[in-house]
Design an enzyme around this catalytic site. Structure first.
Site, mmCIF file in Angstrom:
data_model
loop_
_atom_site.group_PDB
_atom_site.id
_atom_site.type_symbol
_atom_site.label_atom_id
_atom_site.label_comp_id
_atom_site.label_asym_id
_atom_site.label_seq_id
_atom_site.Cartn_x
_atom_site.Cartn_y
_atom_site.Cartn_z
ATOM 1 N N ASP A 1 1.939 -8.199 3.913
ATOM 2 C CA ASP A 1 1.821 -8.616 5.315
ATOM 3 C C ASP A 1 2.583 -7.695 6.262
ATOM 4 O O ASP A 1 3.516 -6.999 5.867
ATOM 5 C CB ASP A 1 2.392 -10.031 5.492
ATOM 6 C CG ASP A 1 1.467 -11.115 4.990
ATOM 7 O OD1 ASP A 1 0.466 -10.791 4.324
ATOM 8 O OD2 ASP A 1 1.765 -12.298 5.246
ATOM 9 N N HIS B 1 5.742 -7.836 1.715
ATOM 10 C CA HIS B 1 5.652 -7.297 3.079
ATOM 11 C C HIS B 1 5.882 -5.801 3.064
ATOM 12 O O HIS B 1 6.772 -5.312 2.365
ATOM 13 C CB HIS B 1 6.681 -7.981 3.988
ATOM 14 C CG HIS B 1 6.490 -9.454 4.115
ATOM 15 N ND1 HIS B 1 6.913 -10.344 3.145
ATOM 16 C CD2 HIS B 1 5.894 -10.189 5.089
ATOM 17 C CE1 HIS B 1 6.598 -11.574 3.518
ATOM 18 N NE2 HIS B 1 5.984 -11.518 4.690
#
Length: 280
Positions: free
Chosen positions: A101, A246
């Site tokens: 992400d 992430h």
């Protein structure tokens, strides 16, 4: 810096709620749906350990990058509106899925892409529009390498604090710039912080995107240490899980170091890393 700290505070508040949702939706699989809600193919397995001996030919898995022939702002295919996101994929063949992400980020995303390429693995990247705008070459590389990208809004806001028009703008602008840089509209959406509401499900379906959550949170957003990230992935590994990491939103050097350890471990353990089929 203030934005990264805000990310961390919000994630700590919402991580518990997301985990509870995952536990209650363990039977869901990654699947598309047509206008009548008919499921489409669930997933296409990405190469596992075997592929390292016999790599696929590029034409077998690579997407075609945008060359100017595709019209901008294509009309998306409307989907059935879900009432909760997807938390798992099919367990068939000991499949798992890796997701990242908040990117792309020039300091961390290239290293993650290099590691994935080294092991011939595809992943999903949920992109923020403002990061796509700043780093279009990284999105083009994702397309070239056969990764699937999803919409993660333009500025990574807490969507449950916005009105419907603001949510629509965040999602729509991001879809358009992904189409411009990746070559097609995204077919998957992930709400920042895992904070979903009725508007996000409705707007996502109108824009042709299925809502994707996760099963395992590596907690790399909290920079807990490389060893902690590795341990969370290896202990949580199981058929059907979706791993959340992430590649932006803060210092992701621990994420970069951890994936270099846990990815070959998963492959050597017999897991197959997959991405969803592209709808046609």
């Amino acid at each position: 810096m203030q934005k990264d700290q805000l990310f961390t505070r919000r994630r700590m508040l919402l991580a518990g709620a997301a985990a509870l949702g995952a536990a209650g939706t363990a039977g869901l699989i990654v699947a598309g749906a047509d206008e009548e809600g008919t499921p489409t193919a669930a997933s296409a397995p990405a190469p596992g350990p075997q592929a390292r001996q016999a790599p696929l030919k590029s034409s077998a898995f690579r997407l075609q990058p945008l060359t100017g022939g595709a019209p901008p702002h294509s009309v998306p295919r409307r989907l059935k509106v879900r009432t909760e996101p997807i938390f798992r994929i099919s367990e068939h063949g000991r499949q798992m899925m890796l997701t990242f992400d908040d990117g792309p980020n020039p300091d961390y995303t290239p290293h993650i892409l290099d590691t994935l390429a080294r092991h011939d693995v595809r992943a999903m990247f949920f992109l923020c529009g403002e990061c796509v705008e700043a780093n279009p070459h990284l999105v083009a590389r994702m397309a070239q390498d056969g990764h699937v990208v999803g919409n993660h809004t333009w500025t990574h806001p807490l969507l449950t604090t916005l009105d419907r028009s603001e949510i629509e703008s965040e999602m729509e602008r991001t879809s358009h710039i992904i189409e411009k840089t990746y070559g097609e509209l995204p077919q998957w959406f992930r709400a920042p912080y895992g904070a979903w509401n009725k508007a996000t499900f409705q707007l996502g379906a109108e824009m042709g995107m299925e809502p994707m959550a996760w099963t395992i949170d590596t907690t790399d957003w909290d920079t807990p240490g490389t060893g902690v990230i590795i341990d969370r992935v290896e202990r949580g590994a199981a058929p059907g899980v979706v791993i959340l990491s992430h590649d932006a939103g803060g210092d992701r050097s621990q994420t970069v170091a951890a994936i270099q350890k846990w990815l070959p471990h998963l492959l050597d353990s017999g897991y197959r890393l997959t991405v969803p089929n592209r709808r046609v």
